[in-house]
Design an enzyme around this catalytic site. Structure first.
Site, PDB file in Angstrom:
ATOM      1  N   SER A 107       0.834  -1.207   0.000  1.00  0.00           N
ATOM      2  CA  SER A 107       0.000   0.000   0.000  1.00  0.00           C
ATOM      3  C   SER A 107       0.868   1.257   0.000  1.00  0.00           C
ATOM      4  CB  SER A 107      -0.891  -0.008   1.246  1.00  0.00           C
ATOM      5  OG  SER A 107      -1.516   1.250   1.415  1.00  0.00           O
ATOM      6  N   TYR A 131      -2.008   5.606  -4.415  1.00  0.00           N
ATOM      7  CA  TYR A 131      -2.991   6.674  -4.249  1.00  0.00           C
ATOM      8  C   TYR A 131      -2.349   7.926  -4.822  1.00  0.00           C
ATOM      9  CZ  TYR A 131      -5.930   3.986  -0.970  1.00  0.00           C
ATOM     10  OH  TYR A 131      -6.766   3.065  -0.394  1.00  0.00           O
ATOM     11  N   THR A 157      -5.437   2.655  -7.439  1.00  0.00           N
ATOM     12  CA  THR A 157      -6.761   2.519  -6.822  1.00  0.00           C
ATOM     13  C   THR A 157      -7.669   3.615  -7.368  1.00  0.00           C
ATOM     14  OG1 THR A 157      -5.746   1.524  -4.905  1.00  0.00           O
ATOM     15  CG2 THR A 157      -7.966   2.403  -4.605  1.00  0.00           C
ATOM     16  N   LYS A 233      -7.497  -0.697 -10.066  1.00  0.00           N
ATOM     17  CA  LYS A 233      -8.033  -1.460  -8.917  1.00  0.00           C
ATOM     18  C   LYS A 233      -9.285  -0.772  -8.370  1.00  0.00           C
ATOM     19  CE  LYS A 233      -6.914  -3.067  -4.241  1.00  0.00           C
ATOM     20  NZ  LYS A 233      -7.832  -2.284  -3.406  1.00  0.00           N
ATOM     21  N   HIS A 257     -12.992  -2.725  -2.691  1.00  0.00           N
ATOM     22  CA  HIS A 257     -12.147  -2.216  -1.610  1.00  0.00           C
ATOM     23  C   HIS A 257     -12.490  -2.922  -0.287  1.00  0.00           C
ATOM     24  CE1 HIS A 257      -9.434   1.476  -1.110  1.00  0.00           C
ATOM     25  NE2 HIS A 257      -9.432   0.948   0.096  1.00  0.00           N
TER      26      HIS A 257
HETATM   27  C1  FNR Z   1      -7.755  -2.253   2.407  1.00  0.00           C
HETATM   28  N1  FNR Z   1      -7.767  -2.054   1.026  1.00  0.00           N
HETATM   29  C2  FNR Z   1      -6.896  -1.139   0.470  1.00  0.00           C
HETATM   30  N2  FNR Z   1      -6.891  -0.935  -0.875  1.00  0.00           N
HETATM   31  C3  FNR Z   1      -6.022  -0.073  -1.437  1.00  0.00           C
HETATM   32  O1  FNR Z   1      -6.046   0.085  -2.653  1.00  0.00           O
HETATM   33  N3  FNR Z   1      -5.112   0.597  -0.659  1.00  0.00           N
HETATM   34  C4  FNR Z   1      -5.047   0.445   0.685  1.00  0.00           C
HETATM   35  O2  FNR Z   1      -4.219   1.051   1.353  1.00  0.00           O
HETATM   36  C5  FNR Z   1      -5.990  -0.424   1.290  1.00  0.00           C
HETATM   37  N4  FNR Z   1      -6.026  -0.580   2.644  1.00  0.00           N
HETATM   38  C6  FNR Z   1      -6.885  -1.491   3.208  1.00  0.00           C
HETATM   39  C7  FNR Z   1      -6.861  -1.679   4.587  1.00  0.00           C
HETATM   40  C8  FNR Z   1      -7.665  -2.658   5.156  1.00  0.00           C
HETATM   41  C9  FNR Z   1      -7.613  -2.872   6.640  1.00  0.00           C
HETATM   42  C10 FNR Z   1      -8.522  -3.440   4.347  1.00  0.00           C
HETATM   43  C11 FNR Z   1      -9.376  -4.524   4.949  1.00  0.00           C
HETATM   44  C12 FNR Z   1      -8.565  -3.236   2.995  1.00  0.00           C
HETATM   45  C13 FNR Z   1      -8.601  -2.901   0.152  1.00  0.00           C
HETATM   46  C14 FNR Z   1      -7.841  -4.164  -0.211  1.00  0.00           C
HETATM   47  O3  FNR Z   1      -6.801  -3.890  -1.113  1.00  0.00           O
HETATM   48  C15 FNR Z   1      -8.725  -5.225  -0.865  1.00  0.00           C
HETATM   49  O4  FNR Z   1      -9.395  -4.660  -1.957  1.00  0.00           O
HETATM   50  C16 FNR Z   1      -9.731  -5.845   0.105  1.00  0.00           C
HETATM   51  O5  FNR Z   1      -9.166  -6.015   1.373  1.00  0.00           O
HETATM   52  C17 FNR Z   1     -10.209  -7.195  -0.423  1.00  0.00           C
HETATM   53  O6  FNR Z   1     -11.202  -7.723   0.399  1.00  0.00           O
HETATM   54  P1  FNR Z   1     -10.933  -8.806   1.564  1.00  0.00           P
HETATM   55  O7  FNR Z   1      -9.992  -9.849   1.003  1.00  0.00           O
HETATM   56  O8  FNR Z   1     -10.337  -8.066   2.704  1.00  0.00           O
HETATM   57  O9  FNR Z   1     -12.292  -9.320   1.844  1.00  0.00           O
END
Ligand code: FNR
Length: 366
Positions: A107, A131, A157, A233, A257
């Site tokens: 991330s 981002y 993203t 994404k 997300h």
């Molecule tokens: C995320 N996700 C996410 N996506 C992204 O593009 N940048 C980020 O910094 C984050 N941070 C983040 C933190 C936490 C705690 C979660 C749970 C999710 C989304 C992540 O990349 C992904 O799309 C989802 O987590 C997929 O779903 P599941 O596997 O958690 O159900």
């Protein structure tokens, strides 16, 4: 770690171990969390249709993603601030992906830097999640650092003009604990995350610093600063997938997300067929994440056209339970479940998994 035999068991253990603010931040979905539940439920509505007596000699889970070979069609999605789960945070997570031969996505708002992760897991296939900050020089610098450090793709993203409303974070006035930092930044870009103010400190950070005016035209700018492939994404509509490709993106990650942005959007496995159909005349890979917790979930996504599947929270649960070993355990649980599924379904390789291997439960009731 062997005592954990499902992702659910790792989740249950992690929930008891994590401090409240981190646990709530990791677990939460947006507002009423309907989509959070739907991401899981939608998988259970799909039925696998096994083929019998195919003359198995074993199975092979390997596949390629953007030209890189991976040991199985499951990798790790970006999740922010992983040192809240374990002191080794992103480093442990990336090392686990390296050991298991799959993709690790870092991330932008990580608690270990691009360079630290590259050094910790030099052989892992690493992607950098981007981002876009209002300050384009800051953004460009991140991309150039990732490229220099050997990351293989930029996961841009596209679903986050602002962060979703997660009630627990508002209540907790969630911020990054003082002993941790946003390691890719110096000065106010790093420090501002510690200011809570009104509601979620994280949401305030994002509103202050991320560029919400982004449009598809900005992909041109991103392509002008990097040669790395760009994965869009957060796509949930066929027409957006086509716009992403026309704008110059190289692949699509169907994602909501982790149900953390807008409640009421489709489960990702529901959205996948529309996107596969929309891009069928374009030569691009489509991936999926969201609610994946078992090997059969991965299999269903492959059957509906995903080339690769990713998990976010399951890696955090593994990390909280056992650092690198915990994430490796999570990945090896998926690997075992996939080996069973591939063989019992009579499709020993990824290319054997055609769309007729899965049907929606409704088609059985007619
Ligand atoms: C995320 N996700 C996410 N996506 C992204 O593009 N940048 C980020 O910094 C984050 N941070 C983040 C933190 C936490 C705690 C979660 C749970 C999710 C989304 C992540 O990349 C992904 O799309 C989802 O987590 C997929 O779903 P599941 O596997 O958690 O159900």
């Amino acid at each position: 770690m062997e005592k954990y035999i499902s992702v659910k068991e790792l989740e249950d253990a992690a929930i008891t171990l994590l401090p409240k603010a981190a646990r709530d931040y990791y677990k939460s979905g947006a507002t009423d969390e309907l989509t959070l539940a739907d991401n899981r439920k939608a998988f259970s509505k799909l039925r696998i249709r096994p083929k019998c007596l195919v003359g198995l000699t074993g199975c092979d889970l390997r596949t390629t993603v953007l030209g890189q070979e991976v040991s199985m069609p499951l990798g790790i999605s970006p999740t922010a601030m992983q040192r809240m789960a374990h002191p080794d945070g992103e480093l442990a997570n990336a090392r686990a992906a390296e050991a298991e031969g799959t993709i690790y996505t870092l991330s932008t708002i990580s608690t270990s830097s691009i360079e630290e992760v590259a050094e910790a897991a030099p052989k892992a296939v690493k992607w950098f999640q981007l981002y876009i900050y209002k300050d384009r020089e800051v953004t460009k610098n991140l991309v150039l650092r990732a490229e220099k450090a050997g990351f293989k793709a930029i996961a841009l993203t596209v679903d986050t003009p602002l962060f979703g409303l997660r009630r627990a974070d508002v209540k907790n006035k969630f911020t990054l604990p003082q002993h941790l930092k946003l390691a890719n930044f110096e000065g106010h870009l790093s420090n501002k995350i510690h200011q809570s103010g009104k509601g979620s400190g994280l949401n305030n950070y994002v509103q202050n610093l991320f560029d919400k005016t982004l449009s598809w035209d900005d992909i041109k700018w991103l392509k002008s600063v990097t040669k790395l492939p760009i994965v869009a994404k957060g796509i949930l509509r066929g027409d957006d997938a086509v716009k992403a490709i026309n704008a110059g993106c190289n692949a699509i990650l169907v994602s909501n997300h982790g149900a953390r942005q807008l409640d009421g959007v489709p489960a990702t496995i529901e959205a996948l067929p529309e996107i596969i159909n929309a891009v069928k005349d374009h030569n691009v890979e489509v991936y999926l994440d969201g609610g994946v917790t078992t090997g059969t979930d991965v299999y269903k996504a492959l059957a509906l056209g995903a080339k690769m599947v990713f998990v976010g929270r399951p890696a955090l649960w593994g990390l909280a339970v056992g650092g690198q070993a915990g994430v490796q355990r999570m990945l090896s649980i998926f690997r075992t479940e996939l080996e069973y599924t591939f063989q019992i379904a009579g499709t020993p390789t990824v290319s054997d998994i055609t769309s007729d291997m899965v049907r929606h439960e409704n088609t059985y009731c007619k």
